[in-house]
Motif scaffolding. Structure first.
Motif, PDB file in Angstrom:
ATOM      1  N   GLY A 188       0.821  -1.213   0.000  1.00  0.00           N
ATOM      2  CA  GLY A 188       0.000   0.000   0.000  1.00  0.00           C
ATOM      3  C   GLY A 188       0.846   1.250   0.000  1.00  0.00           C
ATOM      4  N   ASN A 207      -0.851  -1.560  -5.802  1.00  0.00           N
ATOM      5  CA  ASN A 207      -2.154  -1.370  -5.173  1.00  0.00           C
ATOM      6  C   ASN A 207      -3.038  -2.601  -5.322  1.00  0.00           C
ATOM      7  OD1 ASN A 207      -5.221  -0.186  -5.631  1.00  0.00           O
ATOM      8  ND2 ASN A 207      -4.116   0.738  -3.919  1.00  0.00           N
ATOM      9  N   ALA A 226      -6.006   1.347   1.124  1.00  0.00           N
ATOM     10  CA  ALA A 226      -5.691   0.872  -0.229  1.00  0.00           C
ATOM     11  C   ALA A 226      -6.767   1.295  -1.225  1.00  0.00           C
ATOM     12  CB  ALA A 226      -5.534  -0.645  -0.228  1.00  0.00           C
TER      13      ALA A 226
END
Length: 641
Positions: A188, A207, A226
């Motif tokens: 993240g 991601n 995220a």
């Protein structure tokens, strides 16, 4: 704003990772504990825990207690606690205070002491190995990203695992630290850092893995950050409806974990994407949620962007009073952020120089005593010589200072003149003329041309804050920045140049600038806080004023600028100018006026470009009646043959 949000999440997550839960701390009991113990390490840990407690609420208090812990460590040669102290000092400066240079200083100190511990053999476990190699380099990388230094940000990002490959990066993270939550966080953080430096394709890879790992965690351990990062990527891809869905996914997680800035970021993201979708009423609803929550939660940069968004929304809806209210709120908050940044810089200087200043003060006290004793003995002898030579010395110093100032002004004036084009561009279908007159030895006005191989001409006209030597500095920065920016549309050039000026940070100095891209039959126009650009159309014999202005360069970091284009046909005339002419005062203090200027342009465009300038300058000189104009005057006139 998204950078500040992410850093806030980063700080909370790393706090949980390294320091445990300090939410239950009692500050008063802790301070009593410090008073009652003589154990230095106990005092250090207690100050550190108080600093960690205040991190989420009061940044200044947090820094105060971290600095107390730091001083105890330095005074008593305690190396190990400094690792965490500098890590959190860097993050609180980055997230809460917003002082990025100070954050970088502490991040480098954290990295230095981590390496010192590794060299001494203090790191043995896989978790400590992760902290020693990955977290400090990530911290430095993230701070460089905030400072706008993409090269350095990526350099330290890749140092974290010594490999630039996404696959190899994750293999290394899996090997060094198999804990699922930390792997989720690492990916993240990697994706958000890459978003900050505009590496969106790579950011999406990290991601996607972060979201996949997050979904493997138990429901009460999952985080929403995220999805915020993914929504930022979708916004960049102009997938506005999908971005809204991901901001909405994040908000329940944020509420669960009391990530207040995450809640505000989600609402702002939704409002912003509704604006892009032209669903203005929905955008206003979510923007007002941010305004309401910001009354209780400090979120200055997000509040600033939300006020700007509401200003644009109400302007589009034709509600001038409401638009003005939010514009005034924007300016008031922008000034507050700027002043706070200056205060933080001063605070940072005091922190770094405190020990040195104490030593200097002690040394000065000793020297002062010696000087007083010596002076008393020599006073009677020196007084006669002093009185005799005082006048000559004062005159000599005055002359030296005057010569120095004159030399500096001459050098600055020569430098400014060298910044201007030696001659105007030659193109068969254009007649171009220019004029510049400074109100002081060194002016703040500037014009320039950038001719492309295909014949396209970029015509630039600018006005730095004030005039004199300091504004000459801003002109130099602007010239250098323009030469380093590849030719794109004028609004994009202004965006990139704004980033350059913002990073250099010349204090309160700002640069107003407009750019006209002149092709064979069109002009593309964009402006940053300049007077109107006038376009005379020969076909209608009317003058059109272009008033779409952004803020001056060096103001907001992420300012957007409007682009407009018009046909440029035979007989048409384009006039770019600074505010020195329309705002020139006569002997009664009355302004020359923009309406008078527009009318004179309309009646003069049958003349050549140089003759148009001659008419305008003659008119303003008659208006001021020999009085020196308090501001610089610059004109750039381009006529289509």
């Amino acid at each position: 704003m998204k950078k500040l949000l992410f850093a806030f999440i980063f700080l909370i997550l790393t706090a949980k990772l390294f320091a445990g839960n300090n939410d239950k701390i009692n500050v008063q009991d802790s301070l009593k504990k410090i008073e009652q113990t003589k154990d230095i390490l106990t005092k250090v840990n207690t100050y550190f825990n108080i600093g960690l407690y205040y991190t989420y609420y009061k940044g200044d208090s947090s820094v105060y207690y971290y600095n107390k812990a730091e001083k105890l460590c330095l005074d008593n040669n305690l190396i190990e606690p400094l690792v965490n102290i500098y890590f959190y000092l860097s993050n609180v400066m980055k997230v809460v205070i917003g002082n990025y240079p100070a954050s970088l200083h502490y991040a480098m100190e954290n990295l230095k002491y981590v390496n010192l511990m590794v060299d001494k053999g203090g790191v043995v476990s896989s978790e400590e190995k992760l902290k020693s190699r990955v977290w400090p380099n990530y911290n430095v990388a993230l701070t460089y990203a905030f400072l706008g230094n993409k090269k350095k940000a990526l350099e330290y990002f890749y140092k974290a695992t010594n490999n630039q490959s996404f696959i190899e990066f994750n293999k290394e993270i899996d090997r060094v630290n198999p804990i699922l939550g930390q792997k989720t966080m690492m990916n993240g953080i990697a994706s958000q850092l890459l978003v900050i430096v505009n590496e969106y394709d790579s950011a999406l890879q990290y991601n996607e893995r972060a979201r996949a790992l997050n979904q493997q965690l138990p429901a009460d351990k999952q985080l929403g950050y995220a999805y915020v990062i993914y929504a930022d990527i979708l916004t960049h891809q102009k997938k506005y409806a999908e971005a809204i869905k991901n901001y909405q996914i994040d908000i329940p997680f944020a509420i669960k974990d009391n990530f207040f800035k995450d809640i505000l970021e989600g609402n702002y993201g939704i409002a912003n994407n509704f604006y892009y979708l032209k669903q203005y009423d929905s955008s206003i609803v979510y923007a007002n949620k941010v305004i309401k929550m910001s009354s209780e939660i400090t979120f200055n940069e997000g509040l600033l962007k939300t006020n700007l968004l509401l200003y644009n929304l109400y302007k589009l809806k034709g509600k001038g009073d409401s638009a003005l209210k939010y514009l005034e709120a924007t300016e008031e908050l922008r000034e507050k952020i700027f002043n706070n940044t200056k205060a933080n810089d001063a605070q940072n200087m005091a922190i770094n120089e405190e020990a040195k200043q104490r030593e200097i003060a002690e040394e000065k006290t000793k020297q002062r005593k010696i000087l007083i004793i010596t002076a008393l003995g020599l006073m009677l002898l020196a007084v006669g010589i002093y009185l005799n030579g005082k006048r000559k010395q004062r005159e000599r110093l005055r002359q030296i200072e005057e010569d120095r100032k004159n030399n500096e002004l001459a050098a600055a004036r020569d430098l400014q003149q060298s910044m201007l084009p030696k001659e105007n561009p030659k193109r068969a279908d254009l007649d171009i003329a220019t004029f510049i007159r400074s109100s002081t030895e060194v002016g703040g006005d500037y014009y320039d041309f950038f001719v492309q191989p295909d014949g396209v001409i970029y015509s630039v006209c600018g006005d730095a804050t004030g005039h004199g030597v300091t504004s000459g500095m801003m002109v130099s920065v602007t010239k250098a920045g323009l030469n380093g920016i590849s030719p794109v549309k004028p609004n994009k050039i202004l965006q990139r140049l704004n980033g350059v000026v913002k990073r250099i940070d010349l204090g309160t100095l700002r640069m107003s600038l407009n750019i006209a891209e002149i092709t064979n039959d069109e002009v593309f126009l964009s402006s940053a806080a300049m007077p109107p650009i006038y376009l005379y159309k020969a076909a209608t014999k009317q003058v059109e004023e272009f008033m779409n202005n952004g803020l001056p360069l060096g103001g907001l970091r992420d300012e957007d600028f409007v682009l407009e284009n018009r046909k440029f046909e035979a007989g048409d005339v384009l006039v770019q100018l600074s505010d020195g002419l329309p705002e020139a005062p006569n002997l009664a203090g009355e302004m020359y006026d923009y309406e008078r200027l527009s009318s004179l342009i309309q009646n003069s465009c049958h003349l050549s470009a140089q003759e148009i300038i001659d008419v305008l300058i003659k008119s303003v000189d008659e208006w001021i009646q020999g009085k020196r104009n308090p501001d610089d005057i610059t004109l750039v006139v381009t006529k289509k043959k």
